[in-house]
Design an enzyme around this catalytic site. Structure first.
Site, PDB file in Angstrom:
ATOM      1  N   SER A  83      -0.789 -43.598   5.696  1.00 26.61           N
ATOM      2  CA  SER A  83      -0.117 -42.300   5.563  1.00 26.61           C
ATOM      3  C   SER A  83      -0.557 -41.405   6.709  1.00 26.61           C
ATOM      4  O   SER A  83      -1.720 -41.427   7.124  1.00 26.61           O
ATOM      5  CB  SER A  83      -0.483 -41.637   4.231  1.00 26.61           C
ATOM      6  OG  SER A  83      -0.080 -40.273   4.211  1.00 26.61           O
ATOM      7  N   TYR A 130      -4.839 -37.690  -3.348  1.00 26.46           N
ATOM      8  CA  TYR A 130      -4.014 -38.727  -2.716  1.00 26.46           C
ATOM      9  C   TYR A 130      -4.413 -38.915  -1.258  1.00 26.46           C
ATOM     10  O   TYR A 130      -4.572 -40.040  -0.775  1.00 26.46           O
ATOM     11  CB  TYR A 130      -2.538 -38.344  -2.824  1.00 26.46           C
ATOM     12  CG  TYR A 130      -1.603 -39.274  -2.081  1.00 26.46           C
ATOM     13  CD1 TYR A 130      -1.363 -40.563  -2.536  1.00 26.46           C
ATOM     14  CD2 TYR A 130      -0.962 -38.852  -0.910  1.00 26.46           C
ATOM     15  CE1 TYR A 130      -0.507 -41.422  -1.849  1.00 26.46           C
ATOM     16  CE2 TYR A 130      -0.104 -39.688  -0.228  1.00 26.46           C
ATOM     17  CZ  TYR A 130       0.119 -40.977  -0.695  1.00 26.46           C
ATOM     18  OH  TYR A 130       0.953 -41.817  -0.011  1.00 26.46           O
TER      19      TYR A 130
END
Length: 296
Positions: free
Chosen positions: A143, A157
């Site tokens: 990510s 996250y």
């Protein structure tokens, strides 16, 4: 060349799109997902229908990344049918939104289990076969939040994805002398086309969440709206699956260590470029620069 590929978290989003893109490219693809007999039974039927309609080899397989027994059974079934797994795609992940303080330690542990520990379970099942053959590709879906812009209310996250990314970087060096390649694909924020935001988890401590809501009213909606506005019109999630298919198709030894697909451009590519350069330079200083390339 046709590969036997296992993808985790392939019931929807990046995983499902990647499974189809790789099957379309002529590979045998096992789309790993949990609860194939009930909750994800419609996804299993969709995969089978796609395979039949397009004349490709796309198969759903029961694979719960939170269970070592499930992972072992899935990998054993694939290896029993084909004798190998050529490519492993670590895609499974889960997002949560809300103030970090409002999440319990148990919630963070569960999130790390899905996003980080799951990759270790699958690696321990797949890597022995790759190392015996002296070849293979492990592709990690990271990510841009690992090193790019990090808006608030996504801290658990972001931390989990950073842990997974760090694990991938270390694995890249440790697998190099075995002839096993590593590629890290770094998507930016795609606010549509995946279930990340729609299925995101929420804090268990609603009292603390409410207190933060008084100081940060509507923050989640504000961030999501701004990210959507920053993305260009052609920022389709298929950009990620197409890039993964491109990397798999590259000749052995020519696959990149890291690539970014970030239409918003949150700075991750620039920071990662520095980090990866420094890593390479340091490995050279300690006499381990051979770990930057895969041994034939």
């Amino acid at each position: 060349m046709s590969n036997v590929i296992v993808i985790t978290g392939a019931s929807s989003g990046f995983g499902a799109l990647t499974a189809r893109a790789l099957a379309d490219a002529g590979h045998t693809v096992y789309a790993g997902m949990r609860e194939t007999a009930d909750r994800n039974a419609p996804r299993v039927r969709e995969a089978a229908a796609y395979s039949e309609e397009h004349g490709v080899d796309l198969r759903a397989v029961e694979l719960d990344v939170s269970s070592q027994a499930s992972v072992d059974a899935a990998v054993a079934a694939v290896e029993a049918g084909h004798g190998r797994v050529d490519v492993l795609v670590h895609n499974a992940g889960h997002m949560v939104t809300g103030p970090a303080e409002a999440f319990t330690p148990e919630q963070l542990a569960e999130l790390y289990d899905v996003n980080v520990l799951s990759t270790q379970r699958v690696n321990r099942a797949v890597l022995p076969g790759m190392r015996r053959r002296g070849e293979g590709l492990v592709l990690w879906v990271s990510s841009s939040s690992v090193k790019g812009g990090t808006p608030p209310y996504l801290a658990p996250y972001f931390a989990a994805k950073a842990g997974m990314d760090s694990l991938a970087v270390s694995y890249a060096a440790e697998l190099a002398r075995w002839g096993v390649e590593t590629s890290i694909v770094v998507p930016g924020s795609f606010t549509s086309g995946t279930d990340h935001f729609a299925h995101s988890g929420h804090p268990a401590d609603t009292a603390v969440e409410a207190e933060y809501g008084e100081r940060y009213p509507g923050l989640v909606e504000q961030v999501a709206g701004k990210l959507a506005a920053l993305a260009p019109e052609n920022a389709d999630v298929s950009l990620v699956s197409d890039e993964i298919a491109r990397i798999v198709a590259l000749p052995r030894g020519e696959r990149p260590h890291r690539v970014h697909i970030d239409p918003v451009d949150d700075g991750s590519e620039e920071v990662s470029g520095v980090a990866d350069r420094v890593r390479g330079e340091f490995l050279g200083r300690v006499g381990l620069d051979d770990l930057l390339t895969v041994r034939s």
